[in-house]
Enzyme design. Structure first.
Site, PDB file in Angstrom:
ATOM      1  N   ARG A   1      -1.509  12.686   0.211  1.00  0.00           N
ATOM      2  CA  ARG A   1      -1.240  12.988  -1.203  1.00  0.00           C
ATOM      3  C   ARG A   1      -0.086  13.974  -1.365  1.00  0.00           C
ATOM      4  O   ARG A   1       0.593  13.993  -2.378  1.00  0.00           O
ATOM      5  CB  ARG A   1      -2.485  13.589  -1.875  1.00  0.00           C
ATOM      6  CG  ARG A   1      -3.659  12.629  -2.014  1.00  0.00           C
ATOM      7  CD  ARG A   1      -4.680  13.214  -2.974  1.00  0.00           C
ATOM      8  NE  ARG A   1      -5.992  12.605  -2.896  1.00  0.00           N
ATOM      9  CZ  ARG A   1      -6.386  11.538  -3.607  1.00  0.00           C
ATOM     10  NH1 ARG A   1      -5.564  10.955  -4.426  1.00  0.00           N
ATOM     11  NH2 ARG A   1      -7.608  11.059  -3.482  1.00  0.00           N
TER      12      ARG A   1
ATOM     13  N   PHE B   1       0.853  -1.196   0.000  1.00  0.00           N
ATOM     14  CA  PHE B   1       0.000   0.000   0.000  1.00  0.00           C
ATOM     15  C   PHE B   1       0.882   1.236   0.000  1.00  0.00           C
ATOM     16  O   PHE B   1       1.589   1.510   0.961  1.00  0.00           O
ATOM     17  CB  PHE B   1      -0.951   0.006   1.197  1.00  0.00           C
ATOM     18  CG  PHE B   1      -2.129   0.904   0.938  1.00  0.00           C
ATOM     19  CD1 PHE B   1      -3.332   0.377   0.504  1.00  0.00           C
ATOM     20  CD2 PHE B   1      -2.006   2.287   1.065  1.00  0.00           C
ATOM     21  CE1 PHE B   1      -4.407   1.210   0.209  1.00  0.00           C
ATOM     22  CE2 PHE B   1      -3.074   3.125   0.769  1.00  0.00           C
ATOM     23  CZ  PHE B   1      -4.277   2.581   0.336  1.00  0.00           C
TER      24      PHE B   1
HETATM   25  C1  PRP Z   1      -6.571   4.925  -8.635  1.00  0.00           C
HETATM   26  C2  PRP Z   1      -5.636   5.228  -9.808  1.00  0.00           C
HETATM   27  C3  PRP Z   1      -6.319   4.621 -10.971  1.00  0.00           C
HETATM   28  C4  PRP Z   1      -7.043   3.431 -10.374  1.00  0.00           C
HETATM   29  C5  PRP Z   1      -6.256   2.193 -10.618  1.00  0.00           C
HETATM   30  O1  PRP Z   1      -7.535   5.920  -8.545  1.00  0.00           O
HETATM   31  O2  PRP Z   1      -5.426   6.610  -9.982  1.00  0.00           O
HETATM   32  O3  PRP Z   1      -7.210   5.496 -11.612  1.00  0.00           O
HETATM   33  O4  PRP Z   1      -7.152   3.672  -8.959  1.00  0.00           O
HETATM   34  O5  PRP Z   1      -6.927   1.058 -10.149  1.00  0.00           O
HETATM   35  P1  PRP Z   1      -7.395  -0.118 -11.126  1.00  0.00           P
HETATM   36  O6  PRP Z   1      -6.254  -0.404 -12.064  1.00  0.00           O
HETATM   37  O7  PRP Z   1      -7.663  -1.260 -10.191  1.00  0.00           O
HETATM   38  O8  PRP Z   1      -8.623   0.314 -11.834  1.00  0.00           O
HETATM   39  P2  PRP Z   1      -8.512   6.076  -7.277  1.00  0.00           P
HETATM   40  O9  PRP Z   1      -9.797   5.403  -7.586  1.00  0.00           O
HETATM   41  O10 PRP Z   1      -7.781   5.645  -6.040  1.00  0.00           O
HETATM   42  O11 PRP Z   1      -8.810   7.647  -7.245  1.00  0.00           O
HETATM   43  P3  PRP Z   1      -7.854   8.900  -6.905  1.00  0.00           P
HETATM   44  O12 PRP Z   1      -6.853   8.996  -8.048  1.00  0.00           O
HETATM   45  O13 PRP Z   1      -8.779  10.059  -6.873  1.00  0.00           O
HETATM   46  O14 PRP Z   1      -7.172   8.650  -5.586  1.00  0.00           O
END
Ligand code: PRP
Length: 173
Positions: free
Chosen positions: A164, A151
């Site tokens: 962030r 993580f």
């Molecule tokens: C994260 C990252 C991707 C996605 C990847 O975004 O930025 O868009 O997860 O995961 P996946 O390959 O399993 O689809 P998140 O939903 O955490 O949003 P954030 O960027 O706003 O933190």
């Protein structure tokens, strides 16, 4: 180092060096083109702004926020667009800028969507690739770091919307 960060996985210097390297590759591949760079909010914001500053290629900027809904480990899951682009991508070269690829679901759906909207080409640059967790066949054209299944937070990536702003990528305690 932040007290809840157990270990720095990627330092500011390592990130800077990798961003510069990937920028040179992107510049050489997009010579003579004027692509649209899409920052996928929120996690990509740091990487996007550092990468854009290092590119010579004239880029247009646009922003998108998306969320995966349903069971994203099944193809029945859907991608919800929370904030959409302002630019028409029809006939344009598009470079999606991501902070991390995990299962690959988000990118698979995003690439499909931009393809349906008529983009001439859709490529992906990601800062991090947790390739061990891939469930969908997405391979980024440009990747700064392949990382283990830990993580990670910082440099745009969050845990419950925190961390962030850290300038490095850390592993949470
Ligand atoms: C994260 C990252 C991707 C996605 C990847 O975004 O930025 O868009 O997860 O995961 P996946 O390959 O399993 O689809 P998140 O939903 O955490 O949003 P954030 O960027 O706003 O933190």
């Amino acid at each position: 180092m932040h007290e809840t960060v157990e270990k720095i996985l990627l330092s500011e210097e390592q990130i800077e060096e990798a961003v510069e390297k990937i920028a040179r590759r992107i510049d050489s591949d997009y010579t003579g083109k004027e692509p649209i760079a899409i920052c996928v909010l929120k996690g990509s914001v740091m990487f996007f702004s550092d990468l854009m500053r290092r590119l010579q290629t004239p880029m247009q900027f646009d922003f998108m926020a998306v969320s995966s809904y349903g069971n994203s480990s099944e193809s029945s899951g859907t991608l919800k667009v929370m904030t959409d682009l302002r630019t028409d991508v029809k006939g344009r070269d598009v470079l999606i800028v991501e902070d991390i690829i995990d299962s690959g679901f988000t990118l698979m759906k995003l690439k499909e969507l931009l393809g349906k909207r008529g983009a001439a080409s859709v490529k992906v640059v990601t800062l991090l690739d947790k390739w061990e967790r891939r469930e969908y066949p997405v391979i980024p054209e440009y990747c700064c770091f392949q990382i283990p299944d830990e993580f990670v937070v910082g440099y745009g990536l969050d845990y419950a919307e925190k961390f962030r702003q850290l300038p490095y990528i850390g592993i949470l305690r």
